[in-house]
Write an enzyme that holds these catalytic residues in place. Sequence first.
Site, mmCIF file in Angstrom:
data_model
loop_
_atom_site.group_PDB
_atom_site.id
_atom_site.type_symbol
_atom_site.label_atom_id
_atom_site.label_comp_id
_atom_site.label_asym_id
_atom_site.label_seq_id
_atom_site.Cartn_x
_atom_site.Cartn_y
_atom_site.Cartn_z
ATOM 1 C CG ASN A 210 31.161 -55.865 -29.459
ATOM 2 O OD1 ASN A 210 31.484 -55.864 -28.794
ATOM 3 N ND2 ASN A 210 30.814 -56.409 -29.961
ATOM 4 C CG ASP A 306 24.938 -69.211 -29.766
ATOM 5 O OD1 ASP A 306 26.113 -69.083 -29.601
ATOM 6 O OD2 ASP A 306 23.943 -68.237 -29.088
HETATM 7 O O1 C5P Z 1 23.642 -65.099 -25.559
HETATM 8 P P1 C5P Z 1 24.870 -64.166 -25.220
HETATM 9 O O2 C5P Z 1 25.382 -63.461 -27.267
HETATM 10 O O3 C5P Z 1 25.212 -62.903 -24.771
HETATM 11 O O4 C5P Z 1 26.578 -65.249 -25.703
HETATM 12 C C1 C5P Z 1 27.384 -64.964 -25.155
HETATM 13 C C2 C5P Z 1 28.478 -66.057 -25.290
HETATM 14 O O5 C5P Z 1 28.388 -66.634 -26.571
HETATM 15 C C3 C5P Z 1 29.753 -66.186 -25.678
HETATM 16 O O6 C5P Z 1 31.201 -66.850 -25.203
HETATM 17 C C4 C5P Z 1 30.333 -65.557 -27.223
HETATM 18 O O7 C5P Z 1 31.962 -65.713 -27.881
HETATM 19 C C5 C5P Z 1 28.987 -66.677 -27.750
HETATM 20 N N1 C5P Z 1 27.880 -66.491 -28.766
HETATM 21 C C6 C5P Z 1 28.865 -66.754 -30.316
HETATM 22 N N2 C5P Z 1 27.626 -66.342 -31.046
HETATM 23 C C7 C5P Z 1 26.949 -65.352 -31.157
HETATM 24 C C8 C5P Z 1 26.150 -64.937 -30.265
HETATM 25 C C9 C5P Z 1 27.332 -64.837 -28.921
HETATM 26 O O8 C5P Z 1 29.604 -67.586 -29.788
HETATM 27 N N3 C5P Z 1 26.043 -65.214 -32.247
#
Ligand code: C5P
Length: 401
Positions: A210, A306
């Site tokens: 990205n 996550d």
């Molecule tokens: O759900 P989303 O990706 O929008 O959330 C963003 C937050 O979650 C950021 O702090 C990002 O570093 C973290 N994140 C993560 N692991 C993922 C996706 C997002 O730690 N697989």
Amino acid sequence: MAQSRQRRIVLGITGGIAAYKAAELTRLLIKDGIDVQVVMTEAACGFITPATLQALSGKPVFTDLWDGRVADNMAHIALSRGADAIVIAPASADFMAKLANGLADDLLSTLCLARECPLLVAPAMNRQMWENKATQRNVALLERDGVNLLGPASGDQACGETGLGRMLEAAQIFEAINAQFAPKLLAGKQVLITAGPTFEALDPVRGITNRSSGKMGYAIARAALDAGAKVTLLSGPVHLEPPVGAHIERVESTEQMFAAVKKHVKAADIFIGVAAVADYRPARVSTQKIKKTDRDMPLQLIQNPDILAWVAAQPKAPFTVGFAAESQKLNEFADAKRRRKKVRLMVANLAQHAIGADDNEVTLLDDAGLHKLARAPKTEVARQIVAHIASLVTPRRKIRK
Ligand code: C5P
């Protein structure tokens, strides 16, 4: 309690139209009880007179290496002796080039080379001069040498153009100087930060990634270091100089980032997940380069762990901070994410404004509600985020009257 020593600042002014803002900066510093010694380059005197700065600072202004007013003719040593910081505002492209290369052909540059104290530099120039590769090279050198860059900001320029290169406003520079002297809000704290994008390989040459630049995460790392924290920075693939003083580990995929987080999280008091972690990765990674065929190629993606939610769910979780980049319904979506992932603080920004940009406008969401921060360079925003985190992690004790 004994009154602390009066702070001393050498304010260096170089040739640029933003020199007029140095007058206001001097006024703010003097009003705050700071001792200000102004030193101007010859070009600066073409924009604003030493008499103005002398009246505001209440002290003679120095411009000349050979100034007879310093008894031993050692102005370059004497003026910065005992100074708590040298602040260059405005710093022209030419002066930054001198600083980056250690040139010392006038009083101000000699003084900078002979300093023992921190150097803060507020660039001010036309946007093309700022974007020029030579200037960017000098900026990287200065940052590597531990020079603290304040701004520049983006906006209307004296030349009629619009873009990055404007000097920060006097009040912002004043705040940054105060931040330099600020109590070390995160002293003794271990901070673990993720930054940048991840890269999910498809085959040995291709992958999914990205547009995250890593600038926000790196700026937070810098601000946490300035606040006295020990910082471990886990970085996805970016082209940024790591902040001096941070322990940096480079990773590529989400799984690698997750493994690195698991390794370091136990020691962390604070976890800040700034990385734009990929939510999905290719189900299969080919060991050989995938050959082109005459048919379409379906791509199956599987979920990534996550990381943020995992950290927040640990029994002895550190104080956990997440970032939410949304393209719509910012506060609503970000707060829902904060609750779902059970993080203590969520920093929300609009993806279309934040990703890859040099400045950012964020809203902080925590149990106490919503705090909107003004649009500013990511370095400034990072300082404010770190100050907010510190206020939540170590709330100030109420002083009994
Ligand atoms: O759900 P989303 O990706 O929008 O959330 C963003 C937050 O979650 C950021 O702090 C990002 O570093 C973290 N994140 C993560 N692991 C993922 C996706 C997002 O730690 N697989």
